[in-house]
Write a protein that holds these residues in place. Structure first.
Motif, PDB file in Angstrom:
ATOM      1  N   PHE A  22      13.102   0.787  -3.353  1.00  0.00           N
ATOM      2  CA  PHE A  22      12.033   0.195  -2.409  1.00  0.00           C
ATOM      3  C   PHE A  22      11.569  -1.118  -3.168  1.00  0.00           C
ATOM      4  O   PHE A  22      11.445  -2.308  -2.745  1.00  0.00           O
ATOM      5  N   ILE A  23      11.095  -0.487  -4.642  1.00  0.00           N
ATOM      6  CA  ILE A  23      10.356  -1.790  -5.255  1.00  0.00           C
ATOM      7  C   ILE A  23      11.307  -2.788  -5.780  1.00  0.00           C
ATOM      8  O   ILE A  23      11.148  -4.209  -5.730  1.00  0.00           O
ATOM      9  N   ASP A  46       5.741   9.908  -7.652  1.00  0.00           N
ATOM     10  CA  ASP A  46       6.214   8.583  -7.666  1.00  0.00           C
ATOM     11  C   ASP A  46       5.827   7.459  -8.836  1.00  0.00           C
ATOM     12  O   ASP A  46       6.475   6.565  -8.882  1.00  0.00           O
ATOM     13  N   ILE A  47       4.707   7.829  -9.240  1.00  0.00           N
ATOM     14  CA  ILE A  47       4.014   6.776 -10.077  1.00  0.00           C
ATOM     15  C   ILE A  47       4.764   6.263 -11.310  1.00  0.00           C
ATOM     16  O   ILE A  47       5.073   5.205 -11.492  1.00  0.00           O
ATOM     17  N   ALA A  48       5.503   7.129 -12.124  1.00  0.00           N
ATOM     18  CA  ALA A  48       6.349   6.884 -13.207  1.00  0.00           C
ATOM     19  C   ALA A  48       7.122   5.905 -12.563  1.00  0.00           C
ATOM     20  O   ALA A  48       7.781   5.093 -13.135  1.00  0.00           O
ATOM     21  N   VAL A  51       6.004   2.331 -11.748  1.00  0.00           N
ATOM     22  CA  VAL A  51       5.469   1.634 -12.790  1.00  0.00           C
ATOM     23  C   VAL A  51       6.883   0.865 -13.471  1.00  0.00           C
ATOM     24  O   VAL A  51       6.878  -0.254 -13.811  1.00  0.00           O
ATOM     25  N   ALA A  52       7.799   1.739 -13.658  1.00  0.00           N
ATOM     26  CA  ALA A  52       9.124   1.247 -14.248  1.00  0.00           C
ATOM     27  C   ALA A  52       9.702   0.207 -13.442  1.00  0.00           C
ATOM     28  O   ALA A  52      10.132  -0.710 -13.862  1.00  0.00           O
ATOM     29  N   ALA A  53       9.855   0.375 -12.179  1.00  0.00           N
ATOM     30  CA  ALA A  53      10.534  -0.487 -11.353  1.00  0.00           C
ATOM     31  C   ALA A  53       9.570  -1.720 -11.130  1.00  0.00           C
ATOM     32  O   ALA A  53      10.509  -2.756 -10.871  1.00  0.00           O
ATOM     33  N   ALA A  54       8.178  -1.744 -11.323  1.00  0.00           N
ATOM     34  CA  ALA A  54       7.495  -3.024 -11.015  1.00  0.00           C
ATOM     35  C   ALA A  54       7.421  -3.451 -12.476  1.00  0.00           C
ATOM     36  O   ALA A  54       6.769  -4.830 -12.339  1.00  0.00           O
TER      37      ALA A  54
END
Length: 68
Positions: A22-23, A46-48, A51-54
């Motif tokens: 999605f990101i 989903d935080i990790a 953060v990696a995708a963003a």
């Protein structure tokens, strides 16, 4: 001057892999929105991935609380 904030969450409706996808898809759509802050508040699981995708985008990551 105040900045517009666009924030969204999805209440445990995505897996980490779906979050990443999605990101990755969203990032080019919101790139260059200098007058607007884009924030995604994701569940703990989903935080990790978020953060990696963003990383390297203008998308900021927050966390949801555990309240219904």
């Amino acid at each position: 001057m105040r900045r517009t904030v666009i924030a969204g969450n999805w209440k445990m409706n995505m897996t980490p892999a779906q979050t990443k996808a999605f990101i990755t898809e969203l990032a080019p759509m919101v790139a260059g929105m200098d007058g607007c802050k884009v924030v995604l508040c994701v569940p703990y699981v989903d935080i990790a991935a978020a953060v990696a995708a963003a990383e390297g985008t203008n998308i900021e990551i927050g966390a949801e609380n555990v309240h219904m």
